[in-house]
Design a protein around this motif. Structure first.
Motif, PDB file in Angstrom:
ATOM      1  N   LEU A 198       1.035  -1.136  -0.011  1.00 21.61           N
ATOM      2  CA  LEU A 198      -0.006   0.570   0.216  1.00 21.61           C
ATOM      3  C   LEU A 198       1.151   1.419   0.306  1.00 21.61           C
ATOM      4  CD1 LEU A 198      -3.320  -1.028   2.496  1.00 21.61           C
ATOM      5  CD2 LEU A 198      -2.891  -1.140   0.350  1.00 21.61           C
ATOM      6  N   GLY A 199       2.227   1.500   0.783  1.00 20.14           N
ATOM      7  CA  GLY A 199       3.137   2.521   0.903  1.00 20.14           C
ATOM      8  C   GLY A 199       3.321   2.542  -0.723  1.00 20.14           C
ATOM      9  N   LEU A 200       3.643   1.435  -1.367  1.00 23.05           N
ATOM     10  CA  LEU A 200       4.329   1.719  -2.533  1.00 23.05           C
ATOM     11  C   LEU A 200       3.693   1.723  -3.766  1.00 23.05           C
ATOM     12  CD1 LEU A 200       7.641   0.666  -3.979  1.00 23.05           C
ATOM     13  CD2 LEU A 200       5.758  -1.395  -4.948  1.00 23.05           C
ATOM     14  N   LEU A 201       2.594   1.481  -3.557  1.00 18.53           N
ATOM     15  CA  LEU A 201       1.643   2.113  -4.940  1.00 18.53           C
ATOM     16  C   LEU A 201       1.081   3.701  -4.304  1.00 18.53           C
ATOM     17  CD1 LEU A 201      -0.997  -0.897  -4.611  1.00 18.53           C
ATOM     18  CD2 LEU A 201       0.510  -0.596  -6.522  1.00 18.53           C
ATOM     19  N   TYR A 202       1.065   4.035  -2.861  1.00 14.71           N
ATOM     20  CA  TYR A 202       0.998   5.453  -2.740  1.00 14.71           C
ATOM     21  C   TYR A 202       2.203   6.382  -3.036  1.00 14.71           C
ATOM     22  CZ  TYR A 202       0.904   9.996  -0.682  1.00 14.71           C
ATOM     23  OH  TYR A 202       0.664  11.168  -0.261  1.00 14.71           O
ATOM     24  N   ILE A 203       3.817   5.683  -2.981  1.00 12.60           N
ATOM     25  CA  ILE A 203       4.806   6.433  -3.468  1.00 12.60           C
ATOM     26  C   ILE A 203       4.333   6.457  -5.341  1.00 12.60           C
ATOM     27  CG2 ILE A 203       6.572   6.863  -4.073  1.00 12.60           C
ATOM     28  CD1 ILE A 203       6.717   5.288  -0.796  1.00 12.60           C
ATOM     29  N   PHE A 242       2.225   5.952  -7.296  1.00 11.38           N
ATOM     30  CA  PHE A 242       0.324   6.653  -8.075  1.00 11.38           C
ATOM     31  C   PHE A 242       0.534   8.240  -7.236  1.00 11.38           C
ATOM     32  CE2 PHE A 242       0.750   3.079  -9.145  1.00 11.38           C
ATOM     33  CZ  PHE A 242      -0.026   2.461 -10.723  1.00 11.38           C
ATOM     34  N   LYS A 243       1.297   8.822  -6.172  1.00 16.00           N
ATOM     35  CA  LYS A 243       0.613   9.617  -6.097  1.00 16.00           C
ATOM     36  C   LYS A 243       1.619  10.403  -6.096  1.00 16.00           C
ATOM     37  CE  LYS A 243      -4.270   8.160  -5.298  1.00 16.00           C
ATOM     38  NZ  LYS A 243      -4.876   9.094  -6.132  1.00 16.00           N
ATOM     39  N   THR A 244       2.891  10.678  -5.604  1.00 18.36           N
ATOM     40  CA  THR A 244       3.782  11.780  -5.683  1.00 18.36           C
ATOM     41  C   THR A 244       3.868  11.637  -6.912  1.00 18.36           C
ATOM     42  OG1 THR A 244       5.803  10.289  -5.133  1.00 18.36           O
ATOM     43  CG2 THR A 244       4.540  10.225  -3.431  1.00 18.36           C
ATOM     44  N   ARG A 245       4.986  13.095  -6.525  1.00 19.23           N
ATOM     45  CA  ARG A 245       5.613  13.596  -7.907  1.00 19.23           C
ATOM     46  C   ARG A 245       6.901  12.654  -8.539  1.00 19.23           C
ATOM     47  NH1 ARG A 245       7.334  20.134  -8.218  1.00 19.23           N
ATOM     48  NH2 ARG A 245       5.137  19.931  -7.642  1.00 19.23           N
ATOM     49  N   ALA A 246       7.018  12.204  -7.639  1.00 16.09           N
ATOM     50  CA  ALA A 246       8.806  11.065  -7.890  1.00 16.09           C
ATOM     51  C   ALA A 246       8.060   9.789  -8.747  1.00 16.09           C
ATOM     52  CB  ALA A 246       9.698  10.282  -6.812  1.00 16.09           C
ATOM     53  N   GLY A 247       6.860   9.410  -7.865  1.00 12.90           N
ATOM     54  CA  GLY A 247       6.536   7.823  -8.472  1.00 12.90           C
ATOM     55  C   GLY A 247       5.867   8.198  -9.832  1.00 12.90           C
ATOM     56  N   GLU A 258      -1.541  14.775 -15.005  1.00 12.86           N
ATOM     57  CA  GLU A 258      -0.084  14.052 -14.612  1.00 12.86           C
ATOM     58  C   GLU A 258       1.563  14.690 -15.588  1.00 12.86           C
ATOM     59  OE1 GLU A 258      -1.303  10.317 -11.819  1.00 12.86           O
ATOM     60  OE2 GLU A 258      -1.524  10.277 -14.079  1.00 12.86           O
ATOM     61  N   ASN A 259       0.764  14.150 -16.808  1.00 12.51           N
ATOM     62  CA  ASN A 259       1.243  15.094 -17.776  1.00 12.51           C
ATOM     63  C   ASN A 259       1.334  15.946 -17.490  1.00 12.51           C
ATOM     64  OD1 ASN A 259       2.263  13.089 -20.545  1.00 12.51           O
ATOM     65  ND2 ASN A 259       0.189  12.344 -19.783  1.00 12.51           N
ATOM     66  N   LEU A 260       0.792  17.529 -16.962  1.00 10.52           N
ATOM     67  CA  LEU A 260       1.203  18.198 -17.088  1.00 10.52           C
ATOM     68  C   LEU A 260       2.109  18.764 -15.977  1.00 10.52           C
ATOM     69  CD1 LEU A 260      -2.720  20.019 -18.207  1.00 10.52           C
ATOM     70  CD2 LEU A 260      -0.243  20.138 -19.448  1.00 10.52           C
ATOM     71  N   GLY A 318       5.266  18.444 -16.642  1.00  5.83           N
ATOM     72  CA  GLY A 318       5.709  19.705 -16.891  1.00  5.83           C
ATOM     73  C   GLY A 318       6.613  20.690 -15.502  1.00  5.83           C
ATOM     74  N   ALA A 319       6.055  20.376 -14.782  1.00  3.12           N
ATOM     75  CA  ALA A 319       5.993  21.367 -13.553  1.00  3.12           C
ATOM     76  C   ALA A 319       7.124  20.882 -12.861  1.00  3.12           C
ATOM     77  CB  ALA A 319       5.025  22.131 -13.216  1.00  3.12           C
ATOM     78  N   TYR A 320       7.554  19.711 -13.135  1.00  2.00           N
ATOM     79  CA  TYR A 320       8.453  18.480 -12.395  1.00  2.00           C
ATOM     80  C   TYR A 320       9.131  19.717 -11.010  1.00  2.00           C
ATOM     81  CZ  TYR A 320      10.420  14.866 -10.049  1.00  2.00           C
ATOM     82  OH  TYR A 320      10.945  13.664  -9.521  1.00  2.00           O
ATOM     83  N   ASN A 321       9.934  20.928 -11.384  1.00  2.00           N
ATOM     84  CA  ASN A 321      10.996  21.219 -10.496  1.00  2.00           C
ATOM     85  C   ASN A 321      10.165  22.784 -10.359  1.00  2.00           C
ATOM     86  OD1 ASN A 321      13.070  19.429 -11.330  1.00  2.00           O
ATOM     87  ND2 ASN A 321      13.265  19.856 -13.127  1.00  2.00           N
TER      88      ASN A 321
END
Lengths: 295, 234
Positions: free
Chosen positions: A156-161, A163-168, B95-97, B100-103
């Motif tokens: 669940l933690g991984l899926l959050y990372i 699908f929900k975070t910028r790095a993900g 998400e694509n957009l 584009g503003a990643y930084n």
């Protein structure tokens, strides 16, 4: 087979499957991004098991400190593995990466053999993981219950990372298009490092639980679980995280039920796992969840 | 703002850029025109560091960027809408957009989304959809919008009107002029030479890896050689 025995085996299968699932995720994530079957992945189980054991033995750390430290250390070694064995080959043909992966696997196993020795070591299982619960004829070691629960939480933690975070998002983007990902101003090497960190940490968690389940650890302990988890990843559809989890649980159940239903063939359970792999590759090479992308 | 000097690029044995120099002044629209294989896209790839030139240099905002990594160059304020769109089909439009503003900060990303939705309202209707399910024209818009998300100082647009219906082409060119008026400098690659030169302050004509002609958009539009080669006049 009695109903009790069946339920017992079901629980065992789910428990074993959860360990495969955690390892399979690492295969599938690295494949999703680098299109590489990271054959050194299984050896991270061994690294984690030794790290956890020595944390407790040499530094007298309690398990709840030693285990997380071992997981972090293994995650770091996963990143190191990428930097040393795969990063120099980013532009190389994929077969070179694969050969490098096999080389890295041998290196880790033999390094452990030299440094630690080949004699299996007893893994000191903390008492709180040693209880057995007995309900209505069922014998359930608490560890058997903890592993799927821990797996569930980690997934669940991984899926959050993812699908929900910028790095993900960046990871999912990278799994589709490296160059376009870089054009977003994303440092691809950091995203790849993060992928290895996550995959290796999950494998480490699995390795520690594995060592508690089968408390004799040796430098080659990661090989077979690694291969099995690879089968699980292919079964679920390589590149797909949810597929890898599903594949892990299914493989665990499959193995245990083979043993339960055909006790005469119990010796051949590994062979059955590989038969399953061959079957999947022949009849549904994309696995259960289909498309070869992290989605 | 951006200055490329004497760029030489080789792909294996092929001499793809043969000493190209160009400059883009702040606030301008500059167009690159030329046939397929003339080296336009290679110029883009060199600017953003995806291809390293054998010799020559690129300067941006007073610093040399020739040998920097792509993500560092992008972080300095350049954005690209690449050839072939290269949107992430496995991610949603939103998400694509966001990538584009990643930084950028979360707030900047949010205001960026509002900005590009005001330019391309159609994307707003599609925001929760997987980008791979968009029509070709919408994907093109998304690639353009995604490039704007980082609020770049300079945007490189590679064939933004390729494969679009005439009405959409108008919309894209209107958007290019709009964002330029709002202060973004633009380097534009276009097959559609008339449209590209009509809105350009300056233009370069590339042939087999070299600049053969340059001038203001108007001058190039009137030039006999340009009219013959790219505008289909006899």
């Amino acid at each position: 087979m009695s109903a009790t025995l069946f339920v017992q085996q079901l629980i065992n299968g789910i428990s074993l499957g959860s360990l495969y699932a955690l390892i399979a995720i690492g295969y599938t994530m690295v494949y999703g991004i680098l299109r590489l079957i990271n054959f050194a992945h299984g050896d991270l189980l061994m690294v984690a098991a030794y790290a956890a054991l020595y944390g407790m033995l040499l530094f007298s750390l309690p398990w709840f400190i030693s285990f997380p430290l071992a997981i972090i250390a293994t995650g770091a070694i996963g990143i190191l593995l990428d930097r040393a064995a795969y990063k120099p080959l980013r532009q190389a043909p994929r077969i070179s990466l694969l050969i490098s992966a096999i080389g890295a696997s041998f290196l880790m196993e033999n390094l452990a053999l030299v440094l630690i020795g080949g004699v299996p070591k007893a893994f000191h299982r903390p008492n709180c993981f040693s209880h057995v619960i007995i309900i209505g004829g069922l014998h359930i070691p608490v560890l058997t219950i903890y592993s799927p629960l821990v797996t569930l939480l980690l997934v669940l933690g991984l899926l959050y990372i993812v699908f929900k975070t910028r790095a993900g998002k960046a990871m999912r983007a990278a799994s589709r298009d490296f160059e376009a990902t870089r054009l977003m101003g994303i440092d691809l090497d950091r995203i790849i490092a993060l992928t290895f960190l996550l995959g290796s940490s999950l494998a480490a968690a699995s390795g520690i639980m594995w060592a508690m389940k089968y408390p004799q650890i040796n430098p080659f302990m990661g090989v077979l679980p690694g291969l099995k988890a690879f089968i699980a990843a292919v079964l679920g559809g390589i590149g797909n995280i949810v597929g890898a989890v599903l594949g892990g649980f299914l493989l665990g159940l499959f193995e245990i039920l083979i043993v339960a239903l055909l006790p005469d063939l119990a010796e051949y359970r590994d062979a059955f796992a590989f038969l399953l792999l061959i079957g999947v590759l022949l009849f549904r090479p994309t696995g259960i969840m289909g498309e070869p992308f992290i989605e | 703002m951006l200055r490329a000097e004497d760029l030489h690029v080789y792909y294996g044995g092929i001499h793809a850029l043969k000493g190209i120099s160009l400059r883009i002044d702040l606030g301008r629209i500059v167009s690159l025109i030329g046939a397929n294989g003339a080296g336009k896209t290679t110029v883009f790839r060199v600017i953003v560091g995806l291809v390293k030139p054998r010799s020559g240099a690129v300067h941006f905002m007073g610093g040399e960027i020739t040998r920097l990594s792509t993500h560092t160059i992008i972080q300095r304020g350049i954005a690209v809408s690449p050839e072939g769109r290269r949107i992430f089909g496995n991610l949603t439009v939103m998400e694509n957009l966001e990538l584009g503003a990643y930084n950028r900060t979360f707030a900047e990303s949010k205001s960026g989304v509002e900005w590009v939705f005001s330019i391309f309202p159609r994307l707003s209707e599609r925001q929760a959809q997987l980008a791979g399910t968009l029509s070709g024209g919408e994907q093109q818009m998304l690639a353009f919008a995604r490039a704007l998300m980082s609020r770049p100082k300079l945007v490189l647009l590679d064939e933004p009107s390729l494969g679009l219906a005439p009405l959409m082409v108008q919309e894209v060119f209107r958007a290019i002029e709009q964002i330029n008026r709002e202060g973004t400098t633009i380097l534009l690659i276009e097959q559609n030479a008339v449209a590209a030169l009509s809105i350009a302050h300056y233009g370069y004509v590339l042939e087999t890896g070299a600049v053969v002609l340059e001038g203001t958009g108007m001058e190039l539009l009137k030039d006999e050689r340009v009219r013959k080669a790219y505008l289909g006049e006899e």
